[in-house]
Write an enzyme that holds these catalytic residues in place. Structure first.
Site, PDB file in Angstrom:
ATOM      1  N   HIS A  57       0.860  -1.184   0.000  1.00  0.00           N
ATOM      2  CA  HIS A  57       0.000   0.000   0.000  1.00  0.00           C
ATOM      3  C   HIS A  57       0.895   1.233   0.000  1.00  0.00           C
ATOM      4  CE1 HIS A  57      -3.810  -2.046   1.850  1.00  0.00           C
ATOM      5  NE2 HIS A  57      -3.279  -2.749   0.861  1.00  0.00           N
ATOM      6  N   GLU A  59       1.119   3.777   1.923  1.00  0.00           N
ATOM      7  CA  GLU A  59       1.700   4.102   3.231  1.00  0.00           C
ATOM      8  C   GLU A  59       2.898   3.212   3.539  1.00  0.00           C
ATOM      9  OE1 GLU A  59      -1.513   3.421   2.455  1.00  0.00           O
ATOM     10  OE2 GLU A  59      -2.842   4.075   4.066  1.00  0.00           O
ATOM     11  N   CYS A  87      -5.960   1.714   6.103  1.00  0.00           N
ATOM     12  CA  CYS A  87      -6.603   0.465   6.508  1.00  0.00           C
ATOM     13  C   CYS A  87      -5.968   0.009   7.826  1.00  0.00           C
ATOM     14  CB  CYS A  87      -6.422  -0.602   5.427  1.00  0.00           C
ATOM     15  SG  CYS A  87      -4.711  -1.177   5.242  1.00  0.00           S
ATOM     16  N   CYS A  90      -2.120  -0.741   7.563  1.00  0.00           N
ATOM     17  CA  CYS A  90      -1.297   0.472   7.494  1.00  0.00           C
ATOM     18  C   CYS A  90      -1.332   1.244   8.801  1.00  0.00           C
ATOM     19  CB  CYS A  90      -1.757   1.343   6.333  1.00  0.00           C
ATOM     20  SG  CYS A  90      -1.444   0.576   4.724  1.00  0.00           S
TER      21      CYS A  90
END
Length: 186
Positions: A57, A59, A87, A90
């Protein structure tokens, strides 16, 4: 890669630029920027498809880059700017890295772990606490996602329609000159 940032909005605009890079790469357009002392130290965008990595992701990509640059898995003086609410995966990574602050643009009503579904940043059982700011440039951050998924739905619909137009076995097709052909004939 450093440039002084004066506002949350300017940092979020850099994250939006990263989201556009994700879109260009065929990924869900989420971008992230990590700032320390007003200087950009890392950037990232979604790459799970390209890297065959469900943890890639935006992040996490930026977090890994920042940790390598700082030679430390703890980043307590850093702020993360991300176009979509983190999410749970993360959020926990950011808490473990002890980020000073997390700023996000659009809320995520399906998987958001910064208030939409759950708020891991406010959990009294989790230590240390990271400051959280949501809704920075939420409209452009949300719009890039809406546009991306609208384009995907449109392309999928066009593909289905094209597949339905192809003649199948045992069907006849009218050619431009009103000639019928049978798809079973060679």
């Amino acid at each position: 890669m450093s440039s002084p940032l004066h506002t949350d909005e300017s940092a979020m605009r850099l994250a939006l630029y990263q989201a556009q890079a994700a879109w260009a790469a065929g990924e869900v357009p989420v971008g992230a920027v990590i700032v320390r002392g007003g200087e950009v130290i890392a950037v990232g965008y979604n790459r799970p498809i390209a890297e065959s990595d469900p943890t890639a992701h935006a992040e996490i990509v930026a977090l890994r880059q920042a940790a390598r640059l700082m030679s430390n898995y703890r980043l307590p003086e850093c702020e993360l700017f991300v176009t979509l609410e983190p999410c749970a995966m993360c959020a926990m990574a950011l808490l473990h890295a002890r980020f000073k602050r997390v700023v996000f643009g659009a809320s995520d009503p399906k998987t958001g772990a910064a208030g939409s579904v759950v708020n891991l940043f406010e959990s009294a059982q989790l230590n240390p606490h990271t400051e959280l700011t949501g809704g920075v440039l939420s409209e452009p951050c949300g719009q890039v996602l809406r546009d991306f998924f609208a384009e995907r739905r449109r392309a999928s619909r066009q593909k289905r329609e094209a597949m339905n137009l192809l003649p199948g076995p045992g069907t006849a097709q009218v050619l431009g000159d009103d000639t019928l052909i049978n798809s079973d004939t060679p």
